[in-house]
Scaffold this active site. Structure first.
Site, mmCIF file in Angstrom:
data_model
loop_
_atom_site.group_PDB
_atom_site.id
_atom_site.type_symbol
_atom_site.label_atom_id
_atom_site.label_comp_id
_atom_site.label_asym_id
_atom_site.label_seq_id
_atom_site.Cartn_x
_atom_site.Cartn_y
_atom_site.Cartn_z
ATOM 1 N N GLU A 1 0.840 -1.211 0.000
ATOM 2 C CA GLU A 1 0.000 0.000 0.000
ATOM 3 C C GLU A 1 0.870 1.254 0.000
ATOM 4 O OE1 GLU A 1 -3.129 -0.267 -1.203
ATOM 5 O OE2 GLU A 1 -3.479 -1.674 0.447
ATOM 6 N N HIS A 2 0.499 2.186 -0.858
ATOM 7 C CA HIS A 2 1.234 3.446 -1.034
ATOM 8 C C HIS A 2 2.680 3.180 -1.452
ATOM 9 C CE1 HIS A 2 -1.783 6.451 0.388
ATOM 10 N NE2 HIS A 2 -2.312 5.351 0.873
ATOM 11 N N ASP B 1 3.086 2.140 -4.807
ATOM 12 C CA ASP B 1 3.130 2.271 -6.280
ATOM 13 C C ASP B 1 3.778 3.582 -6.718
ATOM 14 O OD1 ASP B 1 0.836 3.795 -5.551
ATOM 15 O OD2 ASP B 1 -0.472 2.878 -7.059
ATOM 16 N N GLY C 1 -13.027 2.287 -1.625
ATOM 17 C CA GLY C 1 -11.607 1.960 -1.780
ATOM 18 C C GLY C 1 -11.387 0.703 -2.610
ATOM 19 N N LEU C 2 -12.356 0.371 -3.468
ATOM 20 C CA LEU C 2 -12.219 -0.818 -4.312
ATOM 21 C C LEU C 2 -12.003 -0.427 -5.776
ATOM 22 C CD1 LEU C 2 -14.972 -3.084 -2.675
ATOM 23 C CD2 LEU C 2 -12.497 -3.140 -2.294
ATOM 24 N N SER C 3 -11.603 0.807 -5.991
ATOM 25 C CA SER C 3 -11.199 1.291 -7.321
ATOM 26 C C SER C 3 -12.316 1.315 -8.340
ATOM 27 C CB SER C 3 -10.047 0.444 -7.880
ATOM 28 O OG SER C 3 -8.934 0.593 -7.106
ATOM 29 N N SER C 4 -13.470 1.837 -7.936
ATOM 30 C CA SER C 4 -14.547 1.946 -8.912
ATOM 31 C C SER C 4 -14.175 2.940 -10.017
ATOM 32 C CB SER C 4 -15.849 2.363 -8.227
ATOM 33 O OG SER C 4 -15.669 3.555 -7.510
ATOM 34 N N ASP D 1 -4.100 0.654 -9.442
ATOM 35 C CA ASP D 1 -5.506 0.293 -9.632
ATOM 36 C C ASP D 1 -5.828 0.041 -11.105
ATOM 37 O OD1 ASP D 1 -5.503 0.776 -6.957
ATOM 38 O OD2 ASP D 1 -6.578 2.671 -7.069
ATOM 39 N N TYR E 1 -4.098 11.813 0.916
ATOM 40 C CA TYR E 1 -3.355 10.991 -0.048
ATOM 41 C C TYR E 1 -2.239 11.820 -0.682
ATOM 42 C CZ TYR E 1 -2.405 7.832 -3.922
ATOM 43 O OH TYR E 1 -1.787 6.987 -4.808
HETATM 44 C C1 GAF Z 1 -5.217 4.451 -4.192
HETATM 45 C C2 GAF Z 1 -4.394 4.879 -5.404
HETATM 46 F F1 GAF Z 1 -5.213 5.124 -6.475
HETATM 47 C C3 GAF Z 1 -3.351 3.844 -5.779
HETATM 48 O O1 GAF Z 1 -2.545 4.319 -6.818
HETATM 49 C C4 GAF Z 1 -2.503 3.460 -4.564
HETATM 50 O O2 GAF Z 1 -1.560 4.458 -4.278
HETATM 51 C C5 GAF Z 1 -3.382 3.146 -3.352
HETATM 52 O O3 GAF Z 1 -4.335 4.166 -3.110
HETATM 53 C C6 GAF Z 1 -2.576 2.944 -2.105
HETATM 54 O O4 GAF Z 1 -1.781 1.814 -2.213
HETATM 55 O O5 GAF Z 1 -5.979 3.320 -4.505
#
Ligand code: GAF
Length: 386
Positions: free
Chosen positions: A38-39, A41, A129-132, A177, A229
């Site tokens: 997480e965080h 990328d 937080g599921l990337s819709s 994502d 973020y």
């Molecule tokens: C969000 C961001 F869109 C991703 O790129 C990533 O940084 C994530 O938070 C945290 O891991 O989903």
């Protein structure tokens, strides 16, 4: 499961009623959960997401002029924009901005994007937080690429979708994502090196090991998620600059790096990223060896690091994790960008209802909104489905 299978027909029916014709085809792209990483990328590091069976479905047809009409099942509205609006980042706002952003990113890279009518339906929970939003971008990108016959190598697509979000919508996300939504494969987790963009499909058939990944949507309201973020990302970039490395991925001696930094908050941010990258690599090693249960402690350590060092968890999230662990989970962690959203727990498949009930009871006791849960299995990435 039943509701999910209705999404394509809802998109097709929405297209017919909004535009008075049948679509030329249907395209789907999934949301994701991130198993670990997480965080990392945007720090050029490693991630290990998998695609959910929940998908955004786009019913679409090309039109002869450069204009786009988009109907959304969620809002019931149709938004229309032309080349002028698409070519000016930020001009189309709200949910349709993700669609305009995809048109913009493709046009600005010189692709002949066809005008199109699009109808969007989805069962990816929004704001969880599921990337819709990445799923929406990925579905639209895949549809427009097919409709226009664009020569768009699959490895380039996540970066294009990310650019739509970074530069058109204005959210400084990393590439995880969109990569998960476009490049994931059913039955696998996607091991992605966010610097080289090399991928490896890691078999992740939890059911075969008698396990399940329980996803708990904590229903916690996102608290200042966007600003927090961006500030985490900035702190990481500042730390890398102070340490004289291109990105925190390049920190090879954590203790030496921490000694060089004077600011305690920055030190903890760095420690999270560096240790999290190592946890991804260790998780991948265990999964390659088929030792699925043993990844549990890495998941839990990832959560502690997000809670204590990166400071992106909230009470609802921490309670879901601690309750799942107390109820016998092998490991549990928040997944996604943080400040609310979802928790995942690795559990025995037979224990799904019991662990979920334990979390629900703990929430009731604390007066939190009741959580929603499901067991997640890795599904396929973006594809044409009809
Ligand atoms: C969000 C961001 F869109 C991703 O790129 C990533 O940084 C994530 O938070 C945290 O891991 O989903």
């Amino acid at each position: 499961m039943q509701a999910m299978s209705q999404v394509p027909s809802r998109a097709a029916a929405g297209f017919a009623s909004a535009f008075g014709a049948d679509p030329a085809g249907l395209w789907a792209a999934p949301g994701r959960v991130n198993l670990i990483g997480e965080h990392t990328d945007y720090n050029d590091g490693f991630v290990l997401p998998f695609a959910l069976p929940h998908r955004v479905v786009v019913a679409a047809a090309a039109v002869p002029t450069p204009r786009w009409r988009v109907w959304s099942e969620q809002t019931g509205e149709t938004v229309e924009f032309g080349a002028a609006e698409a070519d000016e980042p930020g001009r189309v706002e709200g949910w349709a901005g993700y669609v305009a952003g995809v048109v913009w990113t493709l046009r600005s890279k010189g692709y002949e994007v066809p005008g199109a009518d699009l109808a969007v339906a989805s069962d990816v929970p929004a704001g969880a937080g599921l990337s819709s939003s990445a799923a929406l971008e990925s579905a639209v990108l895949t549809a427009l690429a097919d409709l226009g016959g664009l020569a768009l190598p699959v490895e380039d697509r996540p970066g294009l979708a990310q650019r739509a979000e970074n530069d058109y919508v204005g959210m400084p996300c990393g590439i995880m994502d969109q990569s998960a939504s476009i490049r994931a494969e059913a039955g696998h987790a996607l091991f992605l090196d966010c610097r080289s963009l090399a991928i490896e499909q890691i078999p992740f058939d939890v059911a075969a090991s008698g396990l399940a990944v329980l996803v708990v949507d904590t229903q916690a309201p996102h608290r200042h998620a966007g600003g927090e973020y961006a500030s985490r990302r900035r702190a990481c970039e500042e730390a890398a600059a102070l340490l004289g490395v291109p990105a925190l991925r390049d920190v090879s001696d954590l203790d030496a790096a921490l000694e060089k930094l004077t600011d305690d908050v920055m030190r903890r941010r760095v420690r999270h990223v560096v240790t999290e990258n190592q946890r991804v690599l260790d998780t991948v090693d265990l999964l390659r060896a088929g030792r699925v249960r043993e990844i549990g402690p890495l998941l839990t350590a990832s959560h502690a690091s997000m809670r204590d060092d990166f400071e992106i968890t909230v009470p609802e999230v921490d309670l879901a994790v601690s309750t799942a662990l107390a109820a016998g989970a092998y490991g549990a962690r928040m997944t996604g960008g943080g400040f609310g959203g979802c928790v995942l727990a690795l559990i025995d498949a037979t224990e799904t209802d019991r662990v979920a009930a334990a979390v629900a009871a703990a929430y009731a006791e604390r007066g939190f909104t009741a959580p929603v849960w499901f067991a997640a299995r890795p599904g396929p990435g973006a594809e044409r489905i009809e």
